[in-house]
Scaffold this active site. Structure first.
Site, PDB file in Angstrom:
ATOM      1  N   CYS A 170       0.811  -1.235   0.000  1.00  0.00           N
ATOM      2  CA  CYS A 170       0.000   0.000   0.000  1.00  0.00           C
ATOM      3  C   CYS A 170       0.833   1.269   0.000  1.00  0.00           C
ATOM      4  CB  CYS A 170      -0.946  -0.019   1.185  1.00  0.00           C
ATOM      5  SG  CYS A 170      -1.871  -1.537   1.245  1.00  0.00           S
TER       6      CYS A 170
ATOM      7  N   HIS B 146      -3.328   6.597   2.686  1.00  0.00           N
ATOM      8  CA  HIS B 146      -3.772   5.299   2.202  1.00  0.00           C
ATOM      9  C   HIS B 146      -5.130   5.002   2.842  1.00  0.00           C
ATOM     10  CE1 HIS B 146      -4.245   1.201   1.286  1.00  0.00           C
ATOM     11  NE2 HIS B 146      -3.859   0.721   2.461  1.00  0.00           N
TER      12      HIS B 146
ATOM     13  N   ASN C  10     -10.302  -0.744   0.549  1.00  0.00           N
ATOM     14  CA  ASN C  10      -8.845  -0.646   0.505  1.00  0.00           C
ATOM     15  C   ASN C  10      -8.360  -1.195  -0.834  1.00  0.00           C
ATOM     16  OD1 ASN C  10      -6.090  -1.120   0.765  1.00  0.00           O
ATOM     17  ND2 ASN C  10      -6.218  -1.879   2.866  1.00  0.00           N
TER      18      ASN C  10
HETATM   19  N1  ACO Z   1     -18.078  -9.007  10.450  1.00  0.00           N
HETATM   20  C1  ACO Z   1     -18.449  -9.243  11.709  1.00  0.00           C
HETATM   21  N2  ACO Z   1     -17.589  -9.554  12.688  1.00  0.00           N
HETATM   22  C2  ACO Z   1     -16.293  -9.630  12.363  1.00  0.00           C
HETATM   23  C3  ACO Z   1     -15.822  -9.398  11.060  1.00  0.00           C
HETATM   24  C4  ACO Z   1     -16.765  -9.080  10.066  1.00  0.00           C
HETATM   25  N3  ACO Z   1     -16.438  -8.840   8.791  1.00  0.00           N
HETATM   26  N4  ACO Z   1     -14.487  -9.540  11.041  1.00  0.00           N
HETATM   27  C5  ACO Z   1     -14.100  -9.843  12.284  1.00  0.00           C
HETATM   28  N5  ACO Z   1     -15.205  -9.908  13.086  1.00  0.00           N
HETATM   29  C6  ACO Z   1     -15.295 -10.214  14.515  1.00  0.00           C
HETATM   30  C7  ACO Z   1     -14.088 -10.954  15.030  1.00  0.00           C
HETATM   31  O1  ACO Z   1     -14.253 -12.340  14.801  1.00  0.00           O
HETATM   32  C8  ACO Z   1     -14.121 -10.592  16.476  1.00  0.00           C
HETATM   33  O2  ACO Z   1     -15.102 -11.415  17.109  1.00  0.00           O
HETATM   34  P1  ACO Z   1     -14.854 -11.980  18.609  1.00  0.00           P
HETATM   35  O3  ACO Z   1     -14.749 -10.748  19.461  1.00  0.00           O
HETATM   36  O4  ACO Z   1     -16.069 -12.799  18.837  1.00  0.00           O
HETATM   37  O5  ACO Z   1     -13.570 -12.741  18.509  1.00  0.00           O
HETATM   38  C9  ACO Z   1     -14.657  -9.171  16.491  1.00  0.00           C
HETATM   39  O6  ACO Z   1     -15.291  -8.975  15.224  1.00  0.00           O
HETATM   40  C10 ACO Z   1     -13.596  -8.128  16.670  1.00  0.00           C
HETATM   41  O7  ACO Z   1     -12.533  -8.423  15.769  1.00  0.00           O
HETATM   42  P2  ACO Z   1     -11.251  -7.542  15.696  1.00  0.00           P
HETATM   43  O8  ACO Z   1     -10.282  -8.174  14.771  1.00  0.00           O
HETATM   44  O9  ACO Z   1     -10.818  -7.211  17.101  1.00  0.00           O
HETATM   45  O10 ACO Z   1     -11.845  -6.224  15.027  1.00  0.00           O
HETATM   46  P3  ACO Z   1     -11.145  -4.842  14.857  1.00  0.00           P
HETATM   47  O11 ACO Z   1     -11.924  -3.807  15.554  1.00  0.00           O
HETATM   48  O12 ACO Z   1      -9.664  -4.929  15.120  1.00  0.00           O
HETATM   49  O13 ACO Z   1     -11.327  -4.589  13.290  1.00  0.00           O
HETATM   50  C11 ACO Z   1     -10.075  -4.685  11.266  1.00  0.00           C
HETATM   51  C12 ACO Z   1     -10.749  -5.485  12.352  1.00  0.00           C
HETATM   52  C13 ACO Z   1     -11.114  -3.829  10.578  1.00  0.00           C
HETATM   53  C14 ACO Z   1      -9.450  -5.635  10.240  1.00  0.00           C
HETATM   54  C15 ACO Z   1      -8.979  -3.793  11.890  1.00  0.00           C
HETATM   55  O14 ACO Z   1      -8.145  -4.566  12.725  1.00  0.00           O
HETATM   56  C16 ACO Z   1      -8.118  -3.088  10.884  1.00  0.00           C
HETATM   57  O15 ACO Z   1      -8.577  -2.223  10.147  1.00  0.00           O
HETATM   58  N6  ACO Z   1      -6.815  -3.404  10.858  1.00  0.00           N
HETATM   59  C17 ACO Z   1      -5.884  -2.756   9.934  1.00  0.00           C
HETATM   60  C18 ACO Z   1      -6.098  -3.323   8.591  1.00  0.00           C
HETATM   61  C19 ACO Z   1      -5.320  -2.575   7.552  1.00  0.00           C
HETATM   62  O16 ACO Z   1      -5.153  -1.394   7.609  1.00  0.00           O
HETATM   63  N7  ACO Z   1      -4.879  -3.334   6.578  1.00  0.00           N
HETATM   64  C20 ACO Z   1      -4.367  -2.788   5.428  1.00  0.00           C
HETATM   65  C21 ACO Z   1      -2.924  -2.676   5.365  1.00  0.00           C
HETATM   66  S1  ACO Z   1      -2.693  -2.271   3.769  1.00  0.00           S
HETATM   67  C22 ACO Z   1      -1.941  -3.458   2.807  1.00  0.00           C
HETATM   68  O17 ACO Z   1      -0.729  -3.454   2.701  1.00  0.00           O
HETATM   69  C23 ACO Z   1      -2.826  -4.482   2.101  1.00  0.00           C
END
Ligand code: ACO
Length: 333
Positions: free
Chosen positions: A115, A260, A290
């Site tokens: 990214c 990004h 993204n």
């Molecule tokens: N729908 C519903 N529930 C979900 C989903 C979904 N799509 N995905 C995960 N959950 C659940 C999980 O299972 C978890 O359930 P549990 O509490 O029963 O275990 C709960 O939601 C919370 O999950 P978390 O992973 O703690 O959620 P978080 O608030 O951290 O959000 C996310 C997840 C959106 C992926 C976040 O961590 C994030 O944005 N991280 C950065 C990602 C990023 O920027 N990536 C790009 C880098 S760029 C590149 O190089 C490709």
């Protein structure tokens, strides 16, 4: 403000597939909801390839950027394509875009910094332009994350979309330009999609390499969302602050920051760290998700077309992603 040899952006282009997938569409394939996706990420819909390859998205964006710059394809001195989702190991995406553009024999290279690719590419272009023998660089960011996404994994599949965006860059003397680029390979395991394993007929040993890397399901993208989130909320403000410092300006002197587009919450947290209001942050993630290295030039494109960013504005492109890589460029549009 320190003025030096920089770049001017003389053309912009963008292309996205027509096919879209809204949050409601994901409710039908994984256990998720529009409410969860919107609250946690800010994403509402994404454009997804309907069979068009990555290079084709890049080609269409490049054609628009070249026309916008009012130049001929033969005027381009270097093509830099940025992608972590190419169609082939070889030829490069840059060569495939060049083939589509026609009438060009300039050097063409791909870079892969996930990214952060667009920021790295702009900075690389500026260094080529500063040498003087290349007059125009076409930077094309083209990505199809839909190829790498495991559509049974709800924690990643809802995040990503496909897009391409391009800029034509020329040298600009005595102008605002600074950059800060960085990488932290120790975090490689937090965001990975594996390529081919060796299957040669002479092999005698099981691999003991890369034991710290995640074991993927096929080539699918694996992400430790929490670790990437922690990294991103620190990397984004650090890159902006360092790039501004080098240009001897403060972040609040910027007219716009184009980050990004990974997650609205990451951008809000970073804006708070930087002491900037969200008005300064350019956002279009709700419509595209993204799209890795295409996300910064895609958001820039929308901001220019809507009049939010104007000629002469001081802007900062800032990226972070797989590698882990991060970086920012400050320049005058
Ligand atoms: N729908 C519903 N529930 C979900 C989903 C979904 N799509 N995905 C995960 N959950 C659940 C999980 O299972 C978890 O359930 P549990 O509490 O029963 O275990 C709960 O939601 C919370 O999950 P978390 O992973 O703690 O959620 P978080 O608030 O951290 O959000 C996310 C997840 C959106 C992926 C976040 O961590 C994030 O944005 N991280 C950065 C990602 C990023 O920027 N990536 C790009 C880098 S760029 C590149 O190089 C490709």
């Amino acid at each position: 403000m320190i003025r030096s040899v920089g770049v001017k952006i003389t053309g912009i282009g963008r292309y996205v597939p027509q096919l879209t997938a809204a949050n409601a569409d994901y409710e039908r394939i994984v256990d998720t909801s529009d409410e969860w996706i919107t609250q946690r990420t800010g994403i509402k819909t994404r454009h997804i390839s309907d069979g068009e390859p990555t290079y084709y998205l890049g080609l269409r964006a490049a054609q628009e950027a070249v026309a916008d710059a009012g130049i001929e394809v033969s005027d381009i001195g270097l093509i830099i394509a940025t992608t972590c989702t190419p169609d082939y190991y070889t030829p490069s995406t840059a060569c495939l875009i060049q083939r589509g553009l026609g009438d060009s024999d300039c050097p063409a290279i791909d870079i892969n910094c996930a990214c952060s690719g667009f920021v790295y590419a702009v900075d690389m272009a500026r260094r080529y332009l500063a040498c003087g023998d290349i007059k125009r660089v076409l930077v094309v960011a083209a990505e199809e994350l839909s190829k790498f996404v495991d559509y049974t994994d709800r924690s990643t599949c809802i995040l990503f979309g496909d897009a391409a965006a391009a800029v034509v860059l020329e040298k600009s003397d005595d102008t605002l330009y600074s950059s800060f680029l960085a990488a932290d390979g120790s975090g490689a395991r937090f965001l990975a999609a594996r390529a081919l394993l060796t299957e040669n007929p002479f092999r005698q040993h099981d691999s003991e390499f890369d034991m710290d890397m995640p074991v993927p399901n096929k080539h699918y993208l694996l992400q430790d969302g929490k670790e990437v989130y922690k990294f991103a909320t620190k990397a984004l403000p650090k890159a902006v602050e360092n790039a501004c410092k080098k240009a001897d300006i403060t972040p609040d002197e910027l007219d716009a920051v184009i980050p990004h587009q990974a997650n609205v919450r990451i951008i809000e947290t970073a804006a708070k760290h930087l002491g900037l209001s969200m008005d300064k942050m350019i956002l279009n993630i709700s419509d595209y998700g993204n799209t890795s290295s295409a996300s910064i030039p895609n958001a820039f494109y929308d901001a220019v077309k809507s009049g939010r960013i104007k000629r002469g504005d001081k802007v900062c492109f800032v990226g972070f992603g797989g590698g882990l890589t991060y970086g920012a460029c400050v320049l005058e549009f």
